[in-house]
Enzyme design. Structure first.
Site, PDB file in Angstrom:
ATOM      1  N   LYS A  79      34.475  32.173  37.817  1.00 28.68           N
ATOM      2  CA  LYS A  79      34.284  32.578  36.326  1.00 28.68           C
ATOM      3  C   LYS A  79      33.765  32.000  36.033  1.00 28.68           C
ATOM      4  O   LYS A  79      34.173  30.729  35.828  1.00 28.68           O
ATOM      5  CB  LYS A  79      35.732  32.896  35.379  1.00 28.68           C
ATOM      6  CG  LYS A  79      35.525  33.190  34.330  1.00 28.68           C
ATOM      7  CD  LYS A  79      36.536  33.290  33.280  1.00 28.68           C
ATOM      8  CE  LYS A  79      35.758  34.286  31.734  1.00 28.68           C
ATOM      9  NZ  LYS A  79      38.291  34.183  31.179  1.00 28.68           N
ATOM     10  N   SER A 154      38.489  38.860  29.804  1.00 28.66           N
ATOM     11  CA  SER A 154      37.295  38.522  29.117  1.00 28.66           C
ATOM     12  C   SER A 154      36.802  38.112  31.194  1.00 28.66           C
ATOM     13  O   SER A 154      35.498  37.899  30.817  1.00 28.66           O
ATOM     14  CB  SER A 154      36.747  36.832  28.469  1.00 28.66           C
ATOM     15  OG  SER A 154      37.967  36.000  29.092  1.00 28.66           O
ATOM     16  N   SER A 178      43.366  37.323  29.745  1.00 30.60           N
ATOM     17  CA  SER A 178      41.650  37.818  30.359  1.00 30.60           C
ATOM     18  C   SER A 178      41.955  37.674  31.774  1.00 30.60           C
ATOM     19  O   SER A 178      40.947  37.791  32.042  1.00 30.60           O
ATOM     20  CB  SER A 178      40.995  36.172  30.052  1.00 30.60           C
ATOM     21  OG  SER A 178      40.013  36.692  28.474  1.00 30.60           O
TER      22      SER A 178
END
Ligand code: GLN
Length: 486
Positions: A79, A154, A178
């Site tokens: 990420k 996210s 997330s």
């Protein structure tokens, strides 16, 4: 099976048997990214050259005969809030668009020491603030099952890249769902470890009392494997806890016989998509057939979780994001008159609207006069929420709930109303407030062919029980065998 579709453990076997080389595997994954990412936008940066160089090193290690490290030659995506030395790390924000990290996050370093190939950096909401990935300052990432829909956020790029076989596995972060939400929306396995289990050193901070790094994988065994590599004490993160890391893979097959699974009445609410309720109910019934005992429980303060989370998360975010001022790193506004204008213009131009909203609200709840009414009250509620869980764990060993009330929604559907967006986190957020581990496992599809997730919540540092239960369920339901129609 194409090489790019391999799980970590399948790839391990093939690499060790020399049926595929690490370079071939990475090349297959890079080609897959090339062929599919124009539809998905999972990747913000692809590290093709570096990855192939790392894969060559892995091939040399594999050739020398000794037992290779656990992830030797395995492509892993990060990420974009997780730093990798020499690689751009944007955190999904314009303000860090050209930021190249001078060092590795501890988790990145551990992956490298385990022989992994860092294949690239994946899309996310700006500073991990969001539930749909639409807050990314770059192209929003899409759901591989239906590219008109969001992948969840996210860590949307982490989940979509794994679901679309654009990597063997990925790391995400989970501050308020997330990892688990995008895992559920994209039909993969995602784990938020216990607060303190995994180091956050070198991870762009959002809300430091909540942030955790965790695995996004194609199955539960891979999840256990990856957690084993990244978990453990790190003197550079003072919140990381100094206790031994168990071997999560060693006891994966223990089963659920005698395990008490708590079902919180507050988590089966009106307005939930009926197919989600049915799929999660069926999964729980199956665990019972496998020998688990089902126990009704109550988590009475659940209804206050979202409100208290958003007060606390925004307060911490407003403080953490103060560092982006155009002075030390990141974007700097040009042609400003003085220092005040430099700060103001840099931040006005560099941050997106959701981030600004949160800084404003966070500053507000921390300001004199409102601090007690909002921030302190939210902290008190947080204590009650944690206590609810600890009380429940007196009568059960793990807790089962849906991950989200619905399957993946359409892009744009919730953008106009931030509050409905925040409601997507209704089942995941309390777990962060309480610092507990939470696992998301695929448990079916709705009538549109969109994946549904089962959430398993555990006692602090009992990731093992979650992985064992998830694994037992998965052995009888190979939802992962179904692939998105790309
Ligand atoms: N949707 C939540 C938020 O926007 C969770 C984000 C996260 O876990 N990073 O704050």
């Amino acid at each position: 099976m194409s090489h790019y579709a391999l799980t970590i453990h399948q790839a391990q076997e093939k690499l060790r048997a020399r049926e595929v080389s690490a370079v071939e595997l990475s090349q297959a994954v890079l080609n897959r990214i090339q062929d599919t990412d124009q539809h998905l936008h999972s990747y913000l940066t692809v590290c093709a050259e570096e990855a192939l160089a790392q894969a060559e090193t892995a091939d040399r290690t594999l050739a020398n005969g000794a037992t290779p490290p656990p992830l030797c030659g395995i492509p892993i995506a990060l990420k974009d809030v997780i730093l990798a030395q020499g690689v751009r790390s944007t955190a999904g924000s314009k303000i860090l668009e050209h930021f190249v990290s001078p060092y590795d996050a501890t988790v990145t370093q551990r992956l490298k020491e385990a022989g992994a190939v860092i294949i690239g950096k994946v899309n996310c909401d700006e500073f991990a603030m969001g539930s749909s990935n639409e807050n990314s300052a770059f192209n929003p990432c899409r759901n591989p099952w239906d590219t008109d829909r969001v992948p969840g956020g996210s860590s949307g790029g982490s989940a979509s890249s794994v679901a679309a076989d654009q990597t063997c596995a990925a790391l995400g972060t989970d501050t308020g769902g997330s990892i688990r939400l995008p895992a559920a929306f994209c039909g993969i396995v995602g784990l938020k470890p216990t607060y303190g289990r995994v180091s956050r050193f070198g991870v762009v901070a959002y809300a430091s009392s909540l942030d955790q790094v965790g695995p996004c994988t194609k199955d539960v065994r891979d999840c256990a494997l990856l957690l084993e590599v990244i978990a453990g004490h790190d003197p550079r993160d003072s919140t990381s806890v100094n206790r031994p890391t168990p071997s999560y893979t060693a006891h994966l097959e223990r089963g659920v016989s005698g395990l008490r699974i708590g079902i919180p009445q507050e988590y089966f609410i009106e307005g939930m998509q009926p197919e989600v309720e049915t799929a999660v109910g069926d999964a729980i019934a199956h665990l019972q057939v496998l020998g688990a005992e089902i126990v009704p429980i109550s988590l009475p303060h659940t209804e206050y979780a979202i409100a208290s989370y958003y007060v606390i998360a925004m307060a911490e975010a407003s403080s953490n994001l103060a560092r982006y001022d155009g002075v030390r790193y990141g974007y700097r506004a040009a042609e400003v008159e003085d220092l005040g204008a430099l700060y103001q213009t840099t931040r006005a131009q560099g941050f997106g609207s959701e981030v600004k909203r949160r800084i404003a609200l966070g500053t507000y709840v921390l300001s004199a006069g409102y601090y007690d009414a909002y921030y302190v009250k939210a902290q008190k509620v947080r204590t009650l929420i944690r206590q609810d869980f600890l009380d429940a764990f007196k009568t059960c060993d793990i807790i089962a709930t849906p991950v989200a009330p619905t399957t993946a929604f359409r892009l744009g559907e919730k953008l106009a109303d931030p509050l409905t967006m925040y409601l997507s986190d209704i089942f995941t957020i309390a777990v962060n407030l309480a610092g507990l581990p939470g696992l998301s496992v695929p448990c079916g599809f709705d009538q549109h062919g969109l994946p549904i997730g089962l959430q398993l919540i555990g006692r602090p540092f009992d990731e093992e029980a979650l992985l064992q239960a998830g694994y037992a369920y998965e052995q009888d339901h190979d939802w992962g065998a179904r692939k998105p129609p790309l």
